[in-house]
Design an enzyme around this catalytic site. Sequence first.
Site, PDB file in Angstrom:
ATOM      1  N   CYS A   1       0.666  -1.115  -0.069  1.00  0.00           N
ATOM      2  CA  CYS A   1      -0.011   0.028  -0.147  1.00  0.00           C
ATOM      3  C   CYS A   1       0.732   1.406   0.175  1.00  0.00           C
ATOM      4  O   CYS A   1       1.834   1.333   0.621  1.00  0.00           O
ATOM      5  CB  CYS A   1      -0.728   0.038   1.300  1.00  0.00           C
ATOM      6  SG  CYS A   1      -2.089  -1.408   1.457  1.00  0.00           S
TER       7      CYS A   1
ATOM      8  N   ARG B   1     -11.809   1.054  -6.844  1.00  0.00           N
ATOM      9  CA  ARG B   1     -11.461   1.044  -5.614  1.00  0.00           C
ATOM     10  C   ARG B   1     -10.701   2.246  -4.985  1.00  0.00           C
ATOM     11  O   ARG B   1     -10.917   2.717  -3.924  1.00  0.00           O
ATOM     12  CB  ARG B   1     -10.720  -0.144  -5.108  1.00  0.00           C
ATOM     13  CG  ARG B   1     -10.217  -0.516  -3.654  1.00  0.00           C
ATOM     14  CD  ARG B   1      -9.522  -1.790  -3.359  1.00  0.00           C
ATOM     15  NE  ARG B   1      -8.674  -1.464  -2.147  1.00  0.00           N
ATOM     16  CZ  ARG B   1      -9.249  -2.068  -1.018  1.00  0.00           C
ATOM     17  NH1 ARG B   1     -10.260  -3.202  -1.019  1.00  0.00           N
ATOM     18  NH2 ARG B   1      -8.436  -1.826   0.346  1.00  0.00           N
TER      19      ARG B   1
HETATM   20  P1  XMP Z   1      -1.023  -7.497   3.061  1.00  0.00           P
HETATM   21  O1  XMP Z   1      -0.170  -6.898   3.933  1.00  0.00           O
HETATM   22  O2  XMP Z   1      -1.542  -8.671   3.469  1.00  0.00           O
HETATM   23  O3  XMP Z   1      -2.167  -6.335   2.685  1.00  0.00           O
HETATM   24  O4  XMP Z   1      -0.338  -7.952   1.497  1.00  0.00           O
HETATM   25  C1  XMP Z   1      -3.351  -6.933   1.805  1.00  0.00           C
HETATM   26  C2  XMP Z   1      -4.401  -5.800   1.771  1.00  0.00           C
HETATM   27  O5  XMP Z   1      -3.963  -4.695   1.365  1.00  0.00           O
HETATM   28  C3  XMP Z   1      -5.022  -3.912   0.811  1.00  0.00           C
HETATM   29  N1  XMP Z   1      -4.686  -3.375  -0.560  1.00  0.00           N
HETATM   30  C4  XMP Z   1      -4.280  -2.314  -1.120  1.00  0.00           C
HETATM   31  N2  XMP Z   1      -3.945  -0.995  -0.042  1.00  0.00           N
HETATM   32  N3  XMP Z   1      -3.214   0.034  -1.952  1.00  0.00           N
HETATM   33  C5  XMP Z   1      -3.730  -0.033  -0.800  1.00  0.00           C
HETATM   34  O6  XMP Z   1      -3.578   1.038  -0.203  1.00  0.00           O
HETATM   35  C6  XMP Z   1      -3.370  -0.857  -2.900  1.00  0.00           C
HETATM   36  O7  XMP Z   1      -2.875  -0.942  -3.904  1.00  0.00           O
HETATM   37  C7  XMP Z   1      -3.701  -2.119  -2.208  1.00  0.00           C
HETATM   38  N4  XMP Z   1      -3.988  -3.363  -2.798  1.00  0.00           N
HETATM   39  C8  XMP Z   1      -4.456  -4.327  -1.740  1.00  0.00           C
HETATM   40  C9  XMP Z   1      -6.379  -4.683   0.693  1.00  0.00           C
HETATM   41  O8  XMP Z   1      -7.003  -4.285   1.730  1.00  0.00           O
HETATM   42  C10 XMP Z   1      -5.443  -6.048   0.902  1.00  0.00           C
HETATM   43  O9  XMP Z   1      -6.494  -7.234   1.407  1.00  0.00           O
END
Ligand code: XMP
Length: 498
Positions: A315, A412
């Site tokens: 993120c 999103r």
């Molecule tokens: P982890 O830490 O498990 O996180 O890899 C997965 C979660 O991150 C969110 N997600 C995003 N958040 N930009 C964001 O700010 C992104 O591009 C993005 N893609 C996923 C999402 O909640 C996921 O479950």
Amino acid sequence: SGKEIFEDRSCKTGFTYDDLICLPGQISFGVHEVVLESSFTKMIKLKTPIVSSPMDTVTEHKMAIGMALEGGIGVIHNNLTIQEQASEVSMVKKYKSGFITDPVCIQPTMLLSDIDKLAASCGFTGFPVTDDGKMNSRLLGLVTRRDTDFVKNRASITASQIMTDFKDLVTAREGVGSQAANEIIHKTKKGKLPIVSEDGRLVALIARTDLKKSAEFPLATKDAKGQLRVAASIGTRPCDRDRARALVDAGVDAIVVDSSQGDSHFQHDIIRWMKQEFPDLQVVGGNVVTKRQAKHLIDCGVDGLRVGMGIGSICTTQEVCACGRAQASAVYNVAKIAKQHGVPIIADGGIGSPGHIVKAFCLGASAVMCGSLLAGTEESPGEYFFAEGGQRLKRYRGMGSLEAMKKGSDDRYFGSSSVVKVAQGVSGSVQDKGSLRRYVPYLVQGLQHGLQDIGSKSVEDLREQLYSGRLRFELRSAAAQREGGVHGLHSFERKLFG
Ligand code: XMP
């Protein structure tokens, strides 16, 4: 206690998992006695409360099947057309142990030399031949090693010339149970058993080798009909109502409304609409990180809440939008209000180890959602590749990364109509984790050890300890955090499990 750390009004600091450590309690039971059963939503319980994230490098049908078999659940991502996503859902719902519902099929005109290449790349040797080379089309025959061994002129011979013709094949009719199929395979000594519909279309394939392997899955997450449970995500645009309808028709058990900032009128409207239109459907709202956001979605009737903003491994939301919250503070605060309304919460993102999962539960989460942790498993979409040093890796990308948004996931993050697409995530790679069959039990056992050390025999008991103030945490200084990791070695090798 949680109250002292997170409800101290004079302290305006946000804390995350690594800032905290849980103090040990007393152990009076064995590690395998620890019960992890907990809620994903009001009506869906998981024996392994781990959820795979709706991301296009994490959850499609293979991941969702693997997670449900291990007692968790997968959320199929929506960076797909409505039809594609619905068909991913139905592949999970139709799953039967030992049945391959997406076998690699070939066309009758395929050359044997190309079949050889296909066999080498996918590692198996039997291919159903259908009239257009696709699944769900008319089955013409089957090419197995016995048909291809010793054949000369491989560059000029086609599948239809060497295949065992449909009329000579042993097949079973759609609807056959695992046991009956097993018996046919035993009796006929065949390596592959195609399952066909009444009008001769190929609907599944059973491989003898898979039947031998197919073990019991005592923790599997199943519905009342014995089918695996699956969730899927949608956005908040008007067209997402069509998506929700298609997913419900495909048999989805829960829909997760996927928004990085969930407290929007668009989300309120779609949640209310779904709860009215599909009374049996479980609806998860989010993402939220404050009590106020959570209360608004609870008032709309959500059955579960997803918590986390800008803290996932991929993120950049907090950097770009300056908005979000440290995850331990978010989980504790949202869990507290959600508990008063009987709504389970899913701690989403920032989980990098079994210890983080333990901490999420200690802070009141009912389930955790993981992206990076599961992206390197065999069941995630995409192929492995090798890095320069020889490490086996898989791609993992944020749904707000430019790469993913090009494919359509921009809703999103900034809305698909924006003139400039601003990335809120990055694209990278993660290490090979092997199969979920071994990786999830490793996470589960880590979690059981954590709860045992704390002196809690179940997630439910842990929650009781949290809210009665018996569960004690301490904040860790920067030095304490260093001390808690591997330190002082010249070099070391980290193997996760043996
Ligand atoms: P982890 O830490 O498990 O996180 O890899 C997965 C979660 O991150 C969110 N997600 C995003 N958040 N930009 C964001 O700010 C992104 O591009 C993005 N893609 C996923 C999402 O909640 C996921 O479950």
